[in-house]
Design a protein around this motif. Structure first.
Motif, mmCIF file in Angstrom:
data_model
loop_
_atom_site.group_PDB
_atom_site.id
_atom_site.type_symbol
_atom_site.label_atom_id
_atom_site.label_comp_id
_atom_site.label_asym_id
_atom_site.label_seq_id
_atom_site.Cartn_x
_atom_site.Cartn_y
_atom_site.Cartn_z
ATOM 1 N N TYR A 30 -19.355 1.752 -46.416
ATOM 2 C CA TYR A 30 -20.654 1.682 -45.750
ATOM 3 C C TYR A 30 -21.310 3.059 -45.731
ATOM 4 O O TYR A 30 -20.679 4.063 -45.424
ATOM 5 C CB TYR A 30 -20.494 1.165 -44.323
ATOM 6 N N PHE B 55 -11.854 -5.207 -45.814
ATOM 7 C CA PHE B 55 -12.776 -4.095 -46.053
ATOM 8 C C PHE B 55 -12.612 -2.991 -45.019
ATOM 9 O O PHE B 55 -12.982 -1.841 -45.259
ATOM 10 C CB PHE B 55 -14.219 -4.605 -46.044
ATOM 11 N N VAL C 160 -18.977 -3.482 -41.353
ATOM 12 C CA VAL C 160 -17.914 -4.472 -41.322
ATOM 13 C C VAL C 160 -18.082 -5.407 -40.116
ATOM 14 O O VAL C 160 -17.857 -6.619 -40.212
ATOM 15 C CB VAL C 160 -16.542 -3.763 -41.270
ATOM 16 N N SER D 119 -13.061 -9.503 -43.114
ATOM 17 C CA SER D 119 -13.592 -8.197 -42.691
ATOM 18 C C SER D 119 -12.466 -7.174 -42.573
ATOM 19 O O SER D 119 -12.677 -5.980 -42.818
ATOM 20 C CB SER D 119 -14.330 -8.333 -41.356
ATOM 21 N N LEU E 175 -21.646 -3.955 -49.761
ATOM 22 C CA LEU E 175 -20.694 -3.278 -48.878
ATOM 23 C C LEU E 175 -21.242 -1.955 -48.353
ATOM 24 O O LEU E 175 -20.884 -1.525 -47.254
ATOM 25 C CB LEU E 175 -19.375 -3.038 -49.625
#
Length: 265
Positions: free
Chosen positions: A7, A154, A130, A151, A125
């Motif tokens: 992110y 990630f 998340v 989630s 992403l």
């Protein structure tokens, strides 16, 4: 300081779009890419995805992925003509192998297609937290346990990479040479990294399970969250455009456009 999260905190219109709309967009990009096998048409899909990446202001953050995407593209160019031996125009023959112009164009299209898919996933992403992804998956209708699992992948892969880098630095500080030698030598040298990484991962997994149980993860009933996401005008517009383009591209393919080899995807 190394960064181990996909992110990217930016002020962009793509960041503000509802995660459900972006999930649908990624699915649509996959459908768009699979709709055509002409390199010019798959290049158009890639340009659309790249444009979304420009709007998201995150393309500079994907430098780690570009060498892998280039390698995948080159592998497609080399391997697909060997397996997709279809066409009418022969470029050259090498023993029993016949290489067709259509097969090379198909390989080029597949390479661009895969790059477009990967880039769409990275943009998703990089622009979706998340926590928002988890709430979005629940609102789509997935059970909370499955949404948490998706989630969690990630969330903890970057943590795992961070642990690995930390262990690597610690071992090098102790004088271990882990970077020189052949690939087999490096594999043997990886043991001092893999063993403590596994121990750390198992310990973290146990702590996570205890934390989840202490917070009532297995209790049934409707869950609440402090994160609220709502569809607004821009989300509806983004979703409608994605669906319209999907229908348009499928119809174009049905009517014979964008296909070097019409009988395959």
């Amino acid at each position: 300081m190394p960064k181990y999260a996909l992110y990217v905190e930016k002020e962009s219109i793509i960041h503000k779009i509802d995660p459900r709309a972006k999930i649908l967009w990624v699915v649509c990009v996959f459908i768009w890419s699979m709709s055509f096998n002409d390199p010019l048409w798959t290049l158009m899909i890639f340009i659309i995805v790249f444009s979304i990446g420009l709007f998201s202001k995150t393309l500079k953050e994907f430098k780690f992925a570009y060498p892998g995407m280039l390698s995948l593209f080159i592998m497609c160019l080399i391997l697909w003509p060997l397996f997709r031996r279809m066409g009418s125009i022969i470029i050259f023959e090498f023993g029993p192998l016949i290489f067709y112009k259509e097969a090379f164009l198909y390989a080029l299209a597949v390479g661009i297609r895969l790059c477009a898919m990967i880039l769409a996933g990275l943009i998703f992403l990089a622009t979706t937290k998340v926590e928002d992804l988890e709430v979005g998956l629940v609102k789509i209708g997935l059970p909370y346990s499955i949404a948490f699992g998706i989630s969690g992948v990630f969330r903890f892969i970057p943590t795992l990479l961070g642990d690995g880098q930390l262990i690597l630095s610690a071992q090098e500080a102790r004088g271990l040479d882990l970077r020189s030698g052949s690939i087999f030598s490096k594999l043997r040298k990886a043991v001092p990294i893999i063993a403590p990484l596994l121990v750390t991962t198992f310990r973290r997994t146990g702590e996570l399970a205890m934390a989840m149980e202490s917070r009532g993860f297995s209790i049934s009933g409707k869950r609440t969250t402090i994160i609220q996401i709502n569809f607004n005008k821009k989300d509806y517009l983004f979703t409608i455009l994605s669906i319209i383009l999907t229908v348009l591209f499928i119809l174009l393919r049905i009517f014979g456009y964008g296909a070097i080899i019409p009988q395959v995807l």
